[in-house]
Structures are given as structure tokens and as C-alpha cells.
Motif scaffolding. Structure first.
Motif, PDB file in Angstrom:
ATOM      1  N   SER A 194       0.786  -0.995  -0.160  1.00 51.59           N
ATOM      2  CA  SER A 194       0.026  -0.313  -0.024  1.00 51.59           C
ATOM      3  C   SER A 194       0.950   1.483  -0.057  1.00 51.59           C
ATOM      4  O   SER A 194       0.487   2.296  -0.794  1.00 51.59           O
ATOM      5  N   ILE A 195       1.883   1.226   0.800  1.00 52.85           N
ATOM      6  CA  ILE A 195       2.841   2.376   1.017  1.00 52.85           C
ATOM      7  C   ILE A 195       3.342   2.843  -0.395  1.00 52.85           C
ATOM      8  O   ILE A 195       3.395   3.997  -0.925  1.00 52.85           O
ATOM      9  N   ILE A 196       4.020   1.499  -1.110  1.00 52.34           N
ATOM     10  CA  ILE A 196       4.539   1.796  -2.410  1.00 52.34           C
ATOM     11  C   ILE A 196       3.451   2.272  -3.522  1.00 52.34           C
ATOM     12  O   ILE A 196       3.609   3.214  -4.349  1.00 52.34           O
ATOM     13  N   CYS A 231       0.699   3.871  -3.200  1.00 54.49           N
ATOM     14  CA  CYS A 231       0.253   5.057  -2.852  1.00 54.49           C
ATOM     15  C   CYS A 231       0.772   6.266  -3.586  1.00 54.49           C
ATOM     16  O   CYS A 231       0.145   7.129  -4.065  1.00 54.49           O
ATOM     17  N   LEU A 232       2.111   5.966  -3.736  1.00 53.17           N
ATOM     18  CA  LEU A 232       2.764   7.142  -4.677  1.00 53.17           C
ATOM     19  C   LEU A 232       2.514   6.892  -6.152  1.00 53.17           C
ATOM     20  O   LEU A 232       2.454   7.943  -6.550  1.00 53.17           O
ATOM     21  N   PHE A 233       2.437   5.648  -6.635  1.00 55.60           N
ATOM     22  CA  PHE A 233       2.014   5.326  -8.036  1.00 55.60           C
ATOM     23  C   PHE A 233       0.403   5.702  -8.396  1.00 55.60           C
ATOM     24  O   PHE A 233       0.309   6.463  -9.254  1.00 55.60           O
ATOM     25  N   TYR A 234      -0.354   5.382  -7.525  1.00 55.24           N
ATOM     26  CA  TYR A 234      -1.844   5.578  -7.783  1.00 55.24           C
ATOM     27  C   TYR A 234      -2.266   6.792  -7.383  1.00 55.24           C
ATOM     28  O   TYR A 234      -3.066   7.575  -7.937  1.00 55.24           O
ATOM     29  N   PHE A 238      -1.199   9.565  -6.182  1.00 53.72           N
ATOM     30  CA  PHE A 238      -0.658  10.896  -6.826  1.00 53.72           C
ATOM     31  C   PHE A 238      -0.333  10.734  -8.249  1.00 53.72           C
ATOM     32  O   PHE A 238      -0.394  11.818  -9.034  1.00 53.72           O
ATOM     33  N   GLY A 239       0.019   9.639  -8.548  1.00 52.55           N
ATOM     34  CA  GLY A 239       0.360   9.276 -10.028  1.00 52.55           C
ATOM     35  C   GLY A 239      -0.966   9.368 -10.958  1.00 52.55           C
ATOM     36  O   GLY A 239      -0.780   9.749 -12.117  1.00 52.55           O
ATOM     37  N   TRP A 299      -1.907  12.782 -11.726  1.00 52.94           N
ATOM     38  CA  TRP A 299      -0.862  13.481 -12.406  1.00 52.94           C
ATOM     39  C   TRP A 299      -0.953  13.092 -13.876  1.00 52.94           C
ATOM     40  O   TRP A 299      -0.828  13.963 -14.826  1.00 52.94           O
TER      41      TRP A 299
END
Length: 858
Positions: free
Chosen positions: A555-557, A559-562, A564-565, A568
Motif C-alpha cells: 500500500s505504501i508503494i 500510494c505514490l503511484f496511484y 498521486f500518479g 498527474w
């Protein structure tokens, strides 16, 4: 050294052939005075680059030998500087570079960069040029050289900026462009850039262009150029290299394959795609409403019991918060299954967006070999079941840790018993996903088999696929984000001693789902709490970092990709799509002109004397803004691509509205999951109401939608959510009695939600009616155009028949027409065409009676 070399070989300015080998030459400027030079041998010297050596000033240079030198690179130091050499036909460059492996083997460099760039070459290192200009290319090269000063070898990249080229020269350039291979053009810094659809015309005629004026040409832009230019009814007499009788009706290579029927198909397909985008936008408004409503539903607002009972069984479906516990064998793994599926969902959506199947392979497999492919698909159905069973056993075996004494499915298989719940869950999930894919592919194949003959179907299919992917990406953002964030959120269950049960909001349980058997035996006082994870309710809340499990790290990993990604990614797609519209329709310039007009109108308002005059000027301001927004909406409709779904429904100032909506859902999720408190007056409820209210006020004031129906739907849905959330708070805040409160809430909820249902339903009902009306109008217009084209074609046939009789006399006369007459003839109108056709038809009829007289007339 060059001067000494020239003296040693006794070269004179009258020489047409010079050989200066092995003199260590580096500078060629002394040779440039030999303007009659045709053959130049510079092998076995120390040349490092031809850049700046000005070899193109030798107008007759035909043959050049550069072997065994020390050039820094083949492409930059030799090939590109030679692009300006108009008459260069034979070149020798083997072992010409310092890094000799670059030019050691002819096959490694002969096609690219040499023949690929220098198209006028006849040979290089005694190898014939298989990419040389054909007859049409030679004609085009001659026109480009005589009219625009372009070398035959420089056609791969054309630079014409700052030449002062007028609009009258643009059609001739486009026609020449259609007959050559050109990858890049730079010519916007000329008056002809004001030509209507200037960029579309260049892309349409330049079949191989990958860049125009420094901006890449994409598939969407090429498809739009095909559609828009095809509908422009270009003057055929303007887009020809020569006005000789034998090619007077010959279309350029870029337009020869486009029929009126193809234009009809393209226009209708794009209109249906635009219509589909509108339908998807309406569905997204509805789904956004229900997703926000589902989050408000979880805020523990004091709604009547009947309202909860009415909504509790279906409202979470749109947040993909589906309870799988009714399948007993999935009960223990339902949250893990849901987490994995939602974690992988964006991957599948991105694959759907980016991976485009090959039309050639598709056609070969499903059309030419359709009987074989049908049998293979039937076998696939059974193989899917077998593979899913096998995968269930294998994955369950890998999931068990070494030394685990629990019986696994392999042990049960040996006993002839059914597999465990974990293996059964894996089998079901894989099988269902595979079957969904199988049916979707079957649907696509059947659709393709019915429409593959249409030249525009595949392009439309790719756009449709990408639009569907973007639709699912935007509507699934909220459940995807919740799936990751909920694993770190807390669900506080409160104990009620009177009834001996636990409550979470309005949800009542005998025990919290994460409570162990030991914890259930303990004694609890009234209002005691027990904490479970929101995302995995079967597990207790985290106490320390060491309590993190595998899904927390995932989930931590993600979160950055989904989280916020994805916003963007959507933002960048909107920016890319709108930039293409701005480039092709010159929207920034028009926006600047609008601002100047608005500024002037506002200044006039300040100095206006009468209120009537001020009112009139204010009305004019609104009209100017509406005209600009209408123009933007038209550009979005005309310039169809996959990502226009993201901004198609909004005005230009609000084109990033999709990102704005994603942020709204993210803020509500943060409030729902991380703001502590379950009471009606808690900060969680107040904060949720504030966010929904602010978004409602913002959208009502700005009215971001360009379509009135969608704007009404969105405002109605947002007001309904705000009202639904606010009415319970108001009823409790003013201390109404139970009966009056229920009456007030019931009446308000029924009336407001009924009105919202009517507004949303009306938006969906009006959409097909509008689509039918648009298609009907387009069909009428196109049928009228086809009839007109038939008349023009008949007249063209008559012109050809008449021209064939007197070609020997007429050809010479036509070739000698001066440019002034040519420019005037380009401005003929549609009515003049019909008159000319009628006169030509009459002359053709008379020619059958008196050939001699007609020959002189022709």
C-alpha cells in the motif's frame, strides 16, 4: 594546405574535375571558387566535418569522394551538411569517419542515414539508391527548388522559416509535399501560417511527417487532419503541380484514396464518438454523485431508519465495496481478494489504454482465418477452467510457509476431497477475470468482423478503447485510493453493555471481526472500544511499525503511484490534448484577443454615462465570453482524440475539472478514514459537510460544463449530496422532536432526491434525442455534398474528354499561362464551377458534330 594541393595538381577555375588525395586537407574554402566543379575527390585527407565548409555553393557538384578521412560522425559531419547540395548524385564515404567501424561495412550505413536522408543520390559507395525519388518526387523536387529554393537532398527535413511566404504559395507547396518523403517541416514563421487549418493541411498532405514546426505529430492529430481536410472541399485547381490537360483532374497522392463515402463514414464515426463521450460524462456525473454519497453515508449522519434500510444494500457497490461473505469459502479471504483486485485494476486499465493490437494481425487471424480462430477460442474456454484450477493449487502451495502443519489442497486432493477455501478463492477469481476478458474479446471480434471494411473503423476502435480506459480510471480512482488508505485507518467499535453487542456507526455486531476468541471471553464495560483496521477488518489496528504486514508495504508503494500518479497522469493527458488543440486552432492567440476586447469593454463600462449603455456593454461582455466558450467546444468536437473525454465536457478555463473532482474524493476519503469521531456533531461530519458544500458553491458559480444538460445534472447531484448530508445535522442541531424531525427529514429527502432523479434521467433521455438530431442533420448535409460531387465528377469527365481531343494544341497553351491568371483562377466560387461544367459539357457535345472547330477552341 588546400591551396598548395590545388597548385600541385594544377587546378584551374575552369576545371570540372579535381582530385586532391593524401594532402592532409582540413579546410575546403579555397575550393569554393571552382564553381564549375562537378567531380571532387577528397579521399585520404584529414577532414573532420563538412559543417560550415559551404560545399553547397558549388552548384554543379555531382560526384564526391570522402573515403579515408577523420570525420567525427557520419550523420552530423557528412550527411546533414550535404543536404544542401542540390545536384549531388554519387557519394563515397567508406572508412571516412575517425571511428572506422561506423563506416566499415556499407550495409550498416547505406540506408540510414545516407539514403534515408539524401534522397536524390543515385549511389553511395557503388550501391544504387533504392529510396531515390520517383518521377512524381522529381517533379515535386523541381518545384520545391525553383519556388522555395530547396535542395533535392534536403527534402527529409524542410526549413522555410523567415522566407515571407504568402498564402498563395501554400497550396502548391502542399501538393509537392504529398509527392515526397518528408519527416520534419519548419515553416510557421511565414504569412502563410494564417491559412485556415494550416497545420492540418500540412499533416494531411505530408503522409510521413513526424514533426511540424517543432511539435510531434501523433496518431490522433493525423486522424483529425484526415477528417477535417477531407471535409474542406479543397479547390482541386489550386492543389496541382501543373495545369496540363493530361493531369488536370489528377488528385495528389495524399488525396487519391479518399472517397466521399469515406468522408461520410469518418464524420459519422467521429460524431458518434463525441456522443459517446457525452454519455460517458453523464455516467461519470452520476457515479461521482453516488461515490460521494457513499462516503457521506459512512459519516454516521442522523438519517431516518427507513432511509438507511433503503440504501444500505446497494450504495457501496459504486465504491466497489462489495461484501463477498455470502460465499462461505470466500469468507476468510474476501478482503485480501478485494485488495489484490483493486491493486491490480489500474495496471489492467493502463494496459487497456496503452497496448494497441495490430490491425494486420487482427485481420489475418479473425477474418482470413476465422474458422480456425473460432475453434481455438472454443478450446480456450475449457483451457481457462483447467489453468485456473491448476493456478489455485500452485499459488496456495506457495502461500503456505515452510513448516506449517495446516492441511493444504494437495493433501486434500490425495484424499479425494475438495480444495481449501484459499485455493477455491484463487480459482474463482482467476476464472471470472479470464471469462470477462474472453467475452470482451469476443465482442470486439464480432464488431470488427461486421465493420472491418470501413477505412476508419480501426482508428475509431482504438479511440473508443482508450476512452473507455480513461472512463474507468476516473470513476475507479476513489475505490482504488480507499483500498490503499484504509489499511492504515482505524475502526473503533464501541461496546453497549445493555444489549451486549458492539457498534460501529449504525453497524451492530456481536463481536468486532478482528476480536480473537480469547478477547471475546474478557469482560468489557459500557462504551469500551476495540480497534480493527478499516481495510482489513479481520486484523487488529497497528500498534507499532513492526506490526506491518505485506499488504501495508504494498500500500505504501502503490500510494505514490496511484493516489498521486493517477491525477498527474490525467493532468498530463489533458495538458497534451488541449495543447494540440491550441496549436492547431491557435487558441492562445484568440484568448489574448478576447482579453483585449474584454479589457476595452470594461474600460467603456467605467466611462459610460447612462445605465442603459452600461447594461448593453455588460451584455456584450457576456456574449464575447459565450462566443469564445462555444468556439472552444467546437474545437473539442472537431479535434477528436482519446483524451478529449477528459476535457470535452468542460470550458477551456475548467479543462482540468477531472483532477479537481479527484482531489474532492481524496479529501473526503481522508476525512472519512482519519478524522476521529462518530457522533453527529463530530468534526468528521462537519468537515465532510464543509467540503461538499464548498465544491457545490464553486461549481454553481463557475459552471464548468460547456453543455447545459451536464451542468444541470452536476449541480443537481452536488446539491442533493449537500442537502442529504446537511438535513440530518440541521434536524439534530435545532432539537426537533422525533416525530417532527422524521417528518421534516422524510419530506426533504424524498422531494430533493426525486427532483435530482428527474434531472439526471432527463439528461440521459435528452442525449439520444440530441444525437439523433445531429446525425440526421449531418446525413442531410453529406447527401447534399455527394450529389454536388457527382455533378462535379460528371463535369470533370467532360473536361477530360474535351481535353483528350485537343491535347497536342491545348497542352502547350496551358503550360504558358502566367502566374497572375493562375492566382485569379484559384479564387473561383462554387457557382462559377457549375457554369464552367455546363459550358464544357456543351462544348463536348458540339465536338462530336464538328471536331475541327472544337480542336481550335480547345
Amino acid at each position: 594546405r588546400t591551396e598548395l594541393a590545388l597548385e600541385s595538381v594544377h587546378a584551374t577555375p575552369e576545371d570540372s574535375q579535381i582530385e586532391i588525395n593524401d594532402f592532409g586537407i582540413r579546410i575546403l574554402s579555397p575550393i569554393l571558387t571552382f564553381v564549375k566543379l562537378e567531380y571532387l575527390n577528397l579521399s585520404y585527407n584529414d577532414l573532420e566535418t563538412l559543417e560550415g565548409q559551404e560545399l553547397h555553393t558549388l552548384p554543379n557538384l555531382f560526384w564526391l569522394d570522402l573515403r579515408h578521412n577523420h570525420f567525427t560522425s557520419l550523420n552530423d559531419a557528412i550527411v546533414k551538411p550535404l543536404m544542401k547540395c542540390h545536384n549531388l548524385r554519387h557519394l563515397y564515404v567508406q572508412f571516412a569517419t575517425k571511428a572506422q567501424h561506423e563506416t566499415a561495412k556499407v550495409k550498416d550505413y547505406i540506408f540510414k542515414p545516407v539514403f534515408h536522408t539524401l534522397r536524390a543520390l543515385e549511389s553511395c559507395d557503388q550501391t544504387k539508391n533504392s529510396l531515390k525519388l520517383d518521377d512524381n518526387g522529381e517533379k515535386a523536387a523541381q518545384i520545391l527548388n525553383s519556388n522555395f529554393g530547396l535542395s533535392r537532398n534536403s527534402l527529409i527535413e524542410i526549413y522555410l522559416n523567415g522566407r515571407g511566404l504568402e498564402e498563395e504559395a501554400f497550396p502548391r507547396f502542399c501538393t509537392a509535399l504529398s509527392m515526397i518523403y518528408c519527416e520534419k517541416i519548419f515553416c510557421s514563421d511565414n504569412p502563410w501560417s494564417k491559412t485556415e487549418n494550416y497545420r492540418f493541411l500540412l499533416i494531411f498532405f505530408g503522409k510521413h511527417l513526424i514533426e511540424v514546426d517543432g511539435k510531434a505529430v501523433g496518431m490522433d492529430e493525423r486522424g483529425n487532419a484526415l477528417r477535417i481536410v477531407s471535409a474542406m472541399k479543397l479547390d482541386k485547381r489550386l492543389y496541382f503541380l501543373e495545369k496540363t490537360a493530361d493531369i488536370l483532374l489528377h488528385q495528389s497522392a495524399a488525396t487519391a484514396h479518399i472517397s466521399e463515402a469515406g468522408v461520410v463514414t469518418t464524420v459519422m464515426a467521429d460524431q458518434m464518438l463525441n456522443n459517446m463521450g457525452t454519455v460517458l460524462a453523464k455516467w461519470e456525473i452520476l457515479i461521482n454523485f453516488l461515490q460521494v454519497y457513499a462516503m457521506l453515508f459512512a459519516l454516521t449522519i442522523n438519517w431516518p431508519d427507513w432511509w438507511y434500510d433503503f440504501n444500505i444494500h446497494w450504495i457501496y457497490i459504486f465504491s466497489i465495496d462489495i461484501d463477498l461473505a455470502w460465499l462461505n469459502f470466500l469468507r476468510d479471504y474476501q478482503y485480501t481478494i478485494k485488495f489484490v483486485i483493486l491493486a491490480l485494476l489500474p495496471v489492467f486499465i493502463f494496459l487497456l489504454y496503452y497496448v494497441d493490437p495490430s490491425e494486420d494481425q487482427f485481420h489475418s487471424y479473425y477474418i482470413k482465418q476465422s474458422s480456425i480462430s473460432l475453434k481455438i477460442q472454443a478450446c480456450e474456454f475449457f483451457l481457462i477452467g483447467i489453468l485456473s484450477v491448476y493456478a489455485g493449487y500452485i499459488l496456495e502451495f506457495l502461500a503456505f510457509k515452510s513448516g506449517n502443519s495446516e492441511t493444504n489442497s494437495w493433501d486434500l486432493l490425495e484424499k479425494g476431497e475438495a480444495p481449501t477455501g484459499l485455493a477455491s478463492s484463487i480459482m474463482i477469481v482467476i476464472f471470472v477475470c479470464a471469462i470477462i476478458y474472453w467475452f470482451l474479446r469476443a465482442f470486439v471480434v464480432l464488431s470488427y468482423q461486421r465493420r472491418y471494411k470501413s477505412t476508419t473503423y480501426w482508428f475509431s476502435f482504438i479511440k473508443y478503447k482508450k476512452k473507455v480506459a480513461l472512463f474507468f480510471l476516473t470513476v475507479c480512482y476513489q475505490p482504488i485510493a480507499k483500498n490503499l488508505l484504509a489499511n492504515f485507518a482505524r475502526s473503533e467499535y464501541s461496546y453497549r453493555e445493555a444489549t451486549d453487542d458492539w457498534i460501529l456507526g449504525r453497524k451492530v455486531s456481536i463481536h468486532p471481526p478482528c476480536m480473537s476468541v480469547y478477547d471475546q471471553t474478557l469482560n468489557y464495560t459500557n462504551s469500551a472500544t476495540f480497534c480493527c483496521q478499516s481495510g482489513m477488518p479481520q486484523r487488529k489496528c497497528l500498534s507499532f511499525g513492526s506490526d506491518l504486514e505485506w499488504y501495508h508495504y504494498v500500500s505504501i508503494i502503490l500510494c505514490l503511484f496511484y493516489i498521486f500518479g493517477i491525477p498527474w497522469f490525467v493532468y498530463s493527458l489533458i495538458q497534451k490534448g488541449t495543447r494540440e488543440i491550441d496549436t492547431n486552432y491557435k487558441v492562445p492567440e484568440k484568448a489574448a484577443q478576447l482579453q483585449e476586447r474584454l479589457k476595452k469593454l470594461k474600460e467603456d463600462i467605467k466611462v459610460a454615462i447612462s445605465s442603459k449603455e452600461r447594461k448593453k456593454l455588460k451584455k456584450q461582455v457576456k456574449i464575447e465570453i459565450k462566443k469564445f466558450n462555444a468556439s472552444w467546444a467546437r474545437y473539442c468536437r472537431e479535434y477528436t482524440n482519446a483524451q478529449n473525454y477528459l476535457y470535452f465536457s468542460y470550458t477551456r478555463d475548467h479543462r482540468f475539472m477531472k483532477v479537481f473532482i479527484m482531489l474532492e474524493k481524496l479529501v473526503l476519503l481522508a476525512i472519512l478514514l482519519y478524522v476521529v469521531g462518530n457522533e453527529v456533531s463530530s468534526w468528521k461530519t462537519v468537515a465532510g459537510n464543509i467540503v461538499v458544500g464548498l465544491y457545490f458553491i464553486t461549481t454553481v458559480i463557475t459552471r464548468p460544463f460547456s453543455d447545459g444538460a451536464e451542468s444541470s445534472m452536476d449541480s443537481s447531484c452536488r446539491f442533493t449530496n449537500m442537502f442529504n448530508a446537511f438535513i440530518g445535522v440541521v434536524g439534530d442541531k435545532f432539537g426537533l422532536t422525533s416525530a417532527s424531525q422524521n417528518s421534516f427529514q422524510t419530506t426533504g429527502l424524498i422531494v430533493v432526491n426525486a427532483v435530482n432523479f428527474a434531472v439526471v434521467s432527463g439528461g440521459f433521455i435528452l442525449n439520444p434525442i440530441k444525437a439523433w438530431y445531429i446525425e440526421h442533420q449531418i446525413s442531410r448535409a453529406i447527401n447534399s455534398d455527394i450529389a454536388t460531387s457527382a455533378v462535379v465528377a460528371a463535369g470533370g469527365a467532360a473536361m477530360m474528354a474535351a481535353g483528350a481531343v485537343g491535347i497536342s494544341i491545348g497542352q502547350k497553351a496551358v503550360e504558358e499561362e502566367n502566374k497572375e491568371e493562375e492566382r485569379k483562377s484559384r479564387k473561383y466560387q462554387g457557382e462559377e464551377i457549375k457554369k464552367q461544367i455546363e459550358s464544357i459539357q456543351e462544348s463536348s457535345i458540339n465536338s462530336n458534330n464538328n471536331n475541327d472547330d472544337n480542336n481550335n477552341n480547345n
